[in-house]
Write a protein that holds these residues in place. Structure first.
Motif, PDB file in Angstrom:
ATOM      1  N   PHE A 175       9.706   1.805  -1.040  1.00 60.64           N
ATOM      2  CA  PHE A 175       8.397   1.194  -0.841  1.00 60.64           C
ATOM      3  C   PHE A 175       8.463  -0.325  -0.987  1.00 60.64           C
ATOM      4  O   PHE A 175       7.838  -1.073  -0.230  1.00 60.64           O
ATOM      5  N   ASP A 176       9.249  -0.784  -1.967  1.00 60.80           N
ATOM      6  CA  ASP A 176       9.385  -2.218  -2.232  1.00 60.80           C
ATOM      7  C   ASP A 176      10.379  -2.900  -1.293  1.00 60.80           C
ATOM      8  O   ASP A 176      10.633  -4.106  -1.413  1.00 60.80           O
ATOM      9  N   LYS A 177      11.002  -2.124  -0.401  1.00 59.21           N
ATOM     10  CA  LYS A 177      11.951  -2.649   0.597  1.00 59.21           C
ATOM     11  C   LYS A 177      13.205  -3.238  -0.046  1.00 59.21           C
ATOM     12  O   LYS A 177      13.784  -4.200   0.457  1.00 59.21           O
ATOM     13  N   THR A 178      13.617  -2.681  -1.176  1.00 60.24           N
ATOM     14  CA  THR A 178      14.829  -3.173  -1.840  1.00 60.24           C
ATOM     15  C   THR A 178      16.046  -2.291  -1.545  1.00 60.24           C
ATOM     16  O   THR A 178      17.156  -2.640  -1.931  1.00 60.24           O
ATOM     17  N   SER A 179      15.840  -1.170  -0.864  1.00 61.34           N
ATOM     18  CA  SER A 179      16.977  -0.326  -0.488  1.00 61.34           C
ATOM     19  C   SER A 179      17.653  -0.923   0.744  1.00 61.34           C
ATOM     20  O   SER A 179      17.064  -1.709   1.484  1.00 61.34           O
ATOM     21  N   GLU A 180      18.917  -0.557   0.947  1.00 65.14           N
ATOM     22  CA  GLU A 180      19.673  -1.043   2.101  1.00 65.14           C
ATOM     23  C   GLU A 180      19.885   0.103   3.077  1.00 65.14           C
ATOM     24  O   GLU A 180      20.380   1.168   2.710  1.00 65.14           O
ATOM     25  N   ARG A 181      19.508  -0.111   4.335  1.00 64.90           N
ATOM     26  CA  ARG A 181      19.700   0.907   5.364  1.00 64.90           C
ATOM     27  C   ARG A 181      20.208   0.246   6.641  1.00 64.90           C
ATOM     28  O   ARG A 181      19.488  -0.546   7.245  1.00 64.90           O
ATOM     29  N   GLU A 182      21.433   0.572   7.008  1.00 70.24           N
ATOM     30  CA  GLU A 182      22.016   0.036   8.231  1.00 70.24           C
ATOM     31  C   GLU A 182      22.296   1.180   9.203  1.00 70.24           C
ATOM     32  O   GLU A 182      22.867   2.206   8.829  1.00 70.24           O
TER      33      GLU A 182
END
Length: 342
Positions: A175-182
């Motif tokens: 939700f906070d956009k702190t995860s990494e997704r490539e």
């Protein structure tokens, strides 16, 4: 029996859908209309609903050949197994690169649906996880263990929470956009800029509810941001890396189409046709062979990073491209080197 009575007395037996035809809707048979709006709904399923008297237009029961017009309110009920049967454990092999007491990482194959829903009542990732783990934490969407998801025909990494604590902690990171997704994608056309950022709100396409679309002015949909970087240019297609700042439905597929680079063989968004290149027979045969090698959209969730909910350590996982994507890319690589491209 009115629709309200059906929903109240038999809600465990039905899935209910309701749509309003847009102002630009041309007259279209209701069975074809519904196929454009409900994922995995076969024509036979829709026709059976019509025979059972379970399709309404403007609160009147209609037959399958009724022509939907602009402004019509269309409702349909589909029978399905009771919900508890949808969440039954199934002994389905999973590739699990990492697991501890709090979470696990799954490398999902293309073709596997993440959670049960209309037309996919078994064989999903959730069914497999329930066999692997006795008690998965629930969430607000009744999709136990799921923090995020990827499309059926997208391959790659997912993190699954095994405890309530992990679920809360991981969900907050997404939700906070702190995860990494490539993600790695093969897209139509030559992406001229080496890197860039796509900003555009994403919402449902009002004319085809199975598609999402970009609303550039943000008047509809939810804010979405995708950062892309060119990995390799292969003539009529380009291999790109996409990093998600947000996680909207079909985000990469929609954003790349928005900038003129639809994903290769993405049927839902028109990528299963020759969008760049010549009309020569040999080229068409080459592209058709690539479609056969990679019978899905060319998208793989390669990298996943987050903070472990218990240890506080930074976790980062990466998965190799699946064989179908590798083989398709190699064919394009060979073609681009041995062909005279305009």
């Amino acid at each position: 029996m009115s629709e309200k009575k059906i929903e109240a007395s038999e809600e465990e037996l039905f899935e209910h859908y309701s749509f309003t035809a847009s102002k630009g809707q041309d007259p279209l048979r209701v069975d074809k209309f519904l196929m454009n709006f409900i994922e995995n709904a076969t024509r036979n399923k829709i026709q059976q609903a019509a025979k059972d008297g379970h399709i309404w237009v403007n609160d009147t029961i209609v037959k399958q050949n009724y022509k939907v017009k602009a402004g019509d309110e269309v409702k349909v009920l589909f029978e399905h197994p009771p919900y508890e049967l949808l969440l039954s454990p199934e002994d389905i092999p999973l590739e699990i690169p990492y697991e501890d007491d709090s979470l696990l990482i799954v490398n999902k194959p293309a073709g596997m649906v993440v959670h049960p829903g209309h037309g996919n009542y078994s064989g999903t990732l959730i069914n497999a996880l329930l066999f692997h783990i006795e008690n998965l934490p629930a969430n607000s969407n009744e999709r136990p263990g799921l923090v995020h998801r990827i499309d059926k025909d997208t391959s790659g990494l997912l993190v699954v929470a095994k405890t309530e604590e992990a679920m809360t902690h991981l969900a907050k990171q997404f939700f906070d956009k702190t995860s990494e997704r490539e993600y790695i994608a093969l897209v139509w056309g030559n992406v001229e800029e080496d890197e860039g950022t796509i900003v555009g709100a994403i919402g449902r396409n009002p004319k085809n509810r199975l598609q999402m679309q970009v609303f550039p002015e943000g008047e509809q949909g939810k804010d979405a941001v995708t950062h892309y970087r060119v990995i390799e240019r292969l003539g009529y297609v380009t291999l790109v890396s996409c990093r998600l700042e947000t996680g909207r439905t079909h985000q990469i597929r929609v954003h790349m189409k928005f900038i003129g680079h639809t994903l290769f063989n993405d049927e839902r968004y028109g990528g299963d046709k020759i969008l760049k290149g010549t009309s020569f027979t040999k080229y068409k045969q080459f592209v058709d062979n690539c479609f056969k090698i990679l019978p899905r959209q060319a998208l793989h969730a390669k990298t996943l990073g987050f903070i472990h909910p218990v240890t506080g350590r930074t976790m980062r996982f990466s998965s190799d491209l699946p064989q179908d994507m590798t083989d398709c890319i190699e064919k394009w690589r060979h073609y681009s080197k041995h062909s005279f491209l305009s």
